[in-house]
Design an enzyme around this catalytic site. Sequence first.
Site, PDB file in Angstrom:
ATOM      1  N   ASN A  11       0.899  -1.155   0.000  1.00 13.66           N
ATOM      2  CA  ASN A  11       0.000   0.000   0.000  1.00 13.66           C
ATOM      3  C   ASN A  11       0.937   1.204   0.000  1.00 13.66           C
ATOM      4  OD1 ASN A  11      -2.656   1.055   2.327  1.00 13.66           O
ATOM      5  ND2 ASN A  11      -2.378   1.525   0.174  1.00 13.66           N
ATOM      6  N   CYS A  81      -5.719   6.441   7.734  1.00 17.28           N
ATOM      7  CA  CYS A  81      -5.105   5.402   6.903  1.00 17.28           C
ATOM      8  C   CYS A  81      -4.141   4.625   7.774  1.00 17.28           C
ATOM      9  CB  CYS A  81      -4.389   6.033   5.718  1.00 17.28           C
ATOM     10  SG  CYS A  81      -3.550   4.827   4.647  1.00 17.28           S
ATOM     11  N   ASN A  83      -2.102   1.835   7.163  1.00 15.09           N
ATOM     12  CA  ASN A  83      -0.779   1.602   6.589  1.00 15.09           C
ATOM     13  C   ASN A  83      -0.041   2.918   6.397  1.00 15.09           C
ATOM     14  OD1 ASN A  83      -0.930  -1.217   6.427  1.00 15.09           O
ATOM     15  ND2 ASN A  83      -2.020  -1.126   4.488  1.00 15.09           N
ATOM     16  N   ASN A 153     -12.856   6.030   9.507  1.00 20.74           N
ATOM     17  CA  ASN A 153     -13.378   6.092   8.144  1.00 20.74           C
ATOM     18  C   ASN A 153     -14.319   4.904   7.953  1.00 20.74           C
ATOM     19  OD1 ASN A 153     -11.432   4.099   8.131  1.00 20.74           O
ATOM     20  ND2 ASN A 153     -10.379   4.795   6.309  1.00 20.74           N
ATOM     21  N   CYS A 212      -4.791  -2.462   2.939  1.00 24.28           N
ATOM     22  CA  CYS A 212      -5.493  -1.349   3.588  1.00 24.28           C
ATOM     23  C   CYS A 212      -5.495  -1.629   5.081  1.00 24.28           C
ATOM     24  CB  CYS A 212      -6.913  -1.215   3.048  1.00 24.28           C
ATOM     25  SG  CYS A 212      -7.926   0.008   3.924  1.00 24.28           S
ATOM     26  N   THR A 214      -6.816   0.159   7.826  1.00 24.22           N
ATOM     27  CA  THR A 214      -8.107   0.245   8.487  1.00 24.22           C
ATOM     28  C   THR A 214      -9.028  -0.877   8.008  1.00 24.22           C
ATOM     29  OG1 THR A 214      -8.792   1.881   6.819  1.00 24.22           O
ATOM     30  CG2 THR A 214      -8.029   2.733   8.953  1.00 24.22           C
TER      31      THR A 214
END
Length: 268
Positions: A11, A81, A83, A153, A212, A214
């Site tokens: 990522n 985020c 990562n 998120n 990802c 999250t």
Amino acid sequence: MRFVKGHGTENDFVILPDPEGELELSGALVAAICDRRAGIGADGVLRVVRAKLSPEVADQAGEAEWFMDYRNADGSLAEMCGNGTRVFARYLVDAGLAEAGEFAVATRAGVRRVRLAETGDVTVDMGPPRMLGESRATVAGREYGGLRVDMGNPHLACVIGDPVAGLDLTRQPGFDPGVFPHGVNVELINAVGPRRIVMRVFERGSGETRSCGTGAVASAVAAARLAGESTGSWEVEVPGGTVTVTLDGKTSHLAGPAVLVASGELSF
């Protein structure tokens, strides 16, 4: 404009050092930087700026010196985020802006504490996952039920029986815009062993990504719920590698590698 390129389980991010808050980052500029043919190429941009100079997070400046101003590949703002936070922390230490060990990072989703291990892995306290009920995603005409998880998120984590490796994620999966008015990250998950899952993800604003953070936590939460569990450590296999998610009933932790691979100057 100086930049550093890094990734966490592939990522990938372009890091822009901006300690004094002098850069004007438009959505178009971010999208140009992230373009994989005409730019550097990345899933997003991490701007490194002092929290006290950032009105969005000035209230976090007492806990965290640095703000991770994260932008999706299409230039849109994102709250958090996982990562990206790990790569951001690796950059701060390598650049001499933070001491190795444990420290805090300001994000739009609140302060996140990070810890750098001698092995090179970086662990982030991702905060408590919030389960918000169920919804459905549509992929290539197939509907899949999933769990809504708020990680700062929005996520829709779908544990499914179809092999995720064969799914077409070249397009945004369908979702209920009444439930997710600002879009959603959709995870498609296979349970492949005790506390071990395989995940693919379509991130809003970036498309399918190799990992990802999250989303890995949201996926572990959904898999744990399906197994009748709420705590424990889960291995999450993503196309870019493997991360570990630990759920303790109060918060969640994400651990995995964070690597810086290049640096230079942008001429945009």
